[in-house]
Design a protein around this motif. Structure first.
Motif, mmCIF file in Angstrom:
data_model
loop_
_atom_site.group_PDB
_atom_site.id
_atom_site.type_symbol
_atom_site.label_atom_id
_atom_site.label_comp_id
_atom_site.label_asym_id
_atom_site.label_seq_id
_atom_site.Cartn_x
_atom_site.Cartn_y
_atom_site.Cartn_z
ATOM 1 N N GLU A 199 51.418 51.566 42.066
ATOM 2 C CA GLU A 199 52.248 50.636 42.831
ATOM 3 C C GLU A 199 51.665 50.368 44.215
ATOM 4 N N ALA A 200 51.150 51.432 44.843
ATOM 5 C CA ALA A 200 50.568 51.282 46.179
ATOM 6 C C ALA A 200 49.310 50.418 46.130
ATOM 7 N N VAL A 201 48.494 50.614 45.101
ATOM 8 C CA VAL A 201 47.280 49.806 44.939
ATOM 9 C C VAL A 201 47.657 48.348 44.703
ATOM 10 N N ALA A 202 48.671 48.113 43.882
ATOM 11 C CA ALA A 202 49.102 46.743 43.588
ATOM 12 C C ALA A 202 49.563 46.040 44.868
ATOM 13 N N ARG A 203 50.319 46.744 45.697
ATOM 14 C CA ARG A 203 50.788 46.146 46.958
ATOM 15 C C ARG A 203 49.633 45.838 47.892
ATOM 16 N N MET A 204 48.673 46.763 47.968
ATOM 17 C CA MET A 204 47.544 46.550 48.872
ATOM 18 C C MET A 204 46.660 45.409 48.379
ATOM 19 N N LEU A 205 46.447 45.301 47.086
ATOM 20 C CA LEU A 205 45.656 44.199 46.546
ATOM 21 C C LEU A 205 46.346 42.861 46.795
ATOM 22 N N LYS A 206 47.669 42.845 46.683
ATOM 23 C CA LYS A 206 48.415 41.627 46.976
ATOM 24 C C LYS A 206 48.228 41.237 48.435
ATOM 25 N N SER A 207 48.229 42.238 49.326
ATOM 26 C CA SER A 207 47.994 41.976 50.748
ATOM 27 C C SER A 207 46.589 41.442 50.974
ATOM 28 N N PHE A 208 45.597 42.040 50.298
ATOM 29 C CA PHE A 208 44.210 41.559 50.393
ATOM 30 C C PHE A 208 44.125 40.109 49.911
ATOM 31 N N SER A 209 44.849 39.810 48.832
ATOM 32 C CA SER A 209 44.827 38.459 48.284
ATOM 33 C C SER A 209 45.427 37.464 49.274
ATOM 34 N N GLU A 210 46.533 37.830 49.895
ATOM 35 C CA GLU A 210 47.180 36.940 50.863
ATOM 36 C C GLU A 210 46.293 36.705 52.086
ATOM 37 N N ASP A 211 45.441 37.671 52.401
ATOM 38 C CA ASP A 211 44.519 37.534 53.534
ATOM 39 C C ASP A 211 43.221 36.832 53.147
ATOM 40 N N GLY A 212 43.091 36.448 51.873
ATOM 41 C CA GLY A 212 41.903 35.739 51.420
ATOM 42 C C GLY A 212 40.694 36.615 51.174
ATOM 43 N N LEU A 213 40.927 37.931 51.055
ATOM 44 C CA LEU A 213 39.811 38.857 50.839
ATOM 45 C C LEU A 213 39.419 38.936 49.365
ATOM 46 N N VAL A 214 40.417 38.832 48.487
ATOM 47 C CA VAL A 214 40.152 38.913 47.049
ATOM 48 C C VAL A 214 40.988 37.867 46.327
ATOM 49 N N LEU A 225 43.081 37.553 42.688
ATOM 50 C CA LEU A 225 43.606 38.389 41.618
ATOM 51 C C LEU A 225 43.859 37.567 40.361
ATOM 52 N N LYS A 226 43.354 38.079 39.263
ATOM 53 C CA LYS A 226 43.657 37.522 37.946
ATOM 54 C C LYS A 226 43.966 38.690 37.028
ATOM 55 N N ARG A 227 44.573 38.412 35.919
ATOM 56 C CA ARG A 227 44.953 39.479 35.002
ATOM 57 C C ARG A 227 43.730 40.279 34.559
ATOM 58 N N GLY A 228 43.708 41.560 34.909
ATOM 59 C CA GLY A 228 42.609 42.436 34.511
ATOM 60 C C GLY A 228 41.331 42.262 35.298
ATOM 61 N N ALA A 229 41.368 41.458 36.372
ATOM 62 C CA ALA A 229 40.135 41.219 37.143
ATOM 63 C C ALA A 229 40.457 40.964 38.606
ATOM 64 N N ILE A 230 39.539 41.398 39.461
ATOM 65 C CA ILE A 230 39.652 41.191 40.905
ATOM 66 C C ILE A 230 38.316 40.634 41.379
ATOM 67 N N THR A 231 38.347 39.486 42.003
ATOM 68 C CA THR A 231 37.123 38.868 42.500
ATOM 69 C C THR A 231 37.083 38.954 44.020
ATOM 70 N N LEU A 232 35.981 39.473 44.538
ATOM 71 C CA LEU A 232 35.817 39.594 45.987
ATOM 72 C C LEU A 232 35.476 38.224 46.568
ATOM 73 N N ARG A 233 36.270 37.762 47.539
ATOM 74 C CA ARG A 233 36.075 36.458 48.154
ATOM 75 C C ARG A 233 35.552 36.554 49.580
ATOM 76 N N ASN A 234 35.777 37.665 50.234
ATOM 77 C CA ASN A 234 35.360 37.808 51.630
ATOM 78 C C ASN A 234 34.875 39.234 51.855
ATOM 79 N N LYS A 235 33.604 39.490 51.520
ATOM 80 C CA LYS A 235 33.055 40.835 51.661
ATOM 81 C C LYS A 235 32.988 41.270 53.114
ATOM 82 N N ASN A 236 32.717 40.312 54.004
ATOM 83 C CA ASN A 236 32.663 40.669 55.424
ATOM 84 C C ASN A 236 34.024 41.182 55.898
#
Length: 218
Positions: free
Chosen positions: A184-199, A201-212
């Motif tokens: 649950e904690a990982v899911a929340r943090m990934l959602k936060s990363f997604s909202e910040d444009g860092l990653v 999210l798709k079902r079963g996959a995470i694409t890095l959008r902003n490595k810097n």
């Protein structure tokens, strides 16, 4: 088998008789995805040489919480599965296969005999045990001194570099196991990363959008 055995780091330092002993005694075993491989509570398995796939080594608490210590990939050796050979190893560890995995197994009695007779093998085993201890200390430092955001960012970048792809195909549960957190904690943090444009999210996959941006979190 001959080609596989020659990949062992200490193979050139073995005598012809020792090499022949390995040819007769070593064997390959296949573990399906998620299969239990070894526990410190079980009979000493021997030394494992990863041929394909991945093995995750972790601690398991009485409450069922898992703390990942390190992962082993093709070409790497596992000495903790031969803890009966090196009495100084006292880690109470568990090992499971990540994806489908094949390993070469050198039985415990064989590696024990080599350790006693061949100084190079003995030194190599202790060096390998020391490296694994360093891996364990690094994992403990990550958990104790780094927040989830930093641990997750480091894991995503390291996994992208290891696989050579900016798309990481793992479930939230798998990532949580690797960084010793809750799904649950990982899911929340990934959602936060997604909202910040860092990653992305798709079902079963995470694409890095902003490595810097992720690197800044590290």
């Amino acid at each position: 088998m001959e080609r596989t055995l020659t990949q062992l780091p200490f193979w050139p330092s073995l005598t012809e008789q020792e090499q022949e002993t390995l040819r007769r005694s070593a064997f390959v075993r296949h573990y399906e995805k998620g299969t239990f491989v070894h526990s410190s509570d079980n009979e000493c398995l021997g030394m494992l040489f990863i041929l394909s796939g991945e093995i995750r080594t972790y601690l398991l608490s009485e409450e069922g919480r898992e703390v990942t210590l390190f992962r082993l990939y093709p070409g790497e050796l596992c000495v903790l599965s031969a803890s009966c050979v090196i009495s100084q190893i006292t880690f109470d560890t568990q090992m499971t296969a990540g994806p489908d995995t094949e390993v070469l197994i050198i039985p415990a009695n064989i590696i024990a005999a080599l350790k006693e007779k061949n100084l190079y093998v003995r030194c190599y085993l202790y060096e390998l045990a020391t490296k694994r201890f360093s891996d364990v200390m690094w994992a403990m430092q990550q958990i104790m001194f780094k927040g989830l955001d930093r641990r997750l960012a480091e894991f995503l970048i390291a996994e992208a570099e290891r696989t050579g792809s900016d798309t990481i195909r793992m479930t939230h549960e798998q990532i949580a196991q690797h960084i010793s957190s809750a799904r649950e904690a990982v899911a929340r943090m990934l959602k936060s990363f997604s909202e910040d444009g860092l990653v992305e999210l798709k079902r079963g996959a995470i694409t890095l959008r902003n490595k810097n941006g992720l690197n800044c979190l590290k």
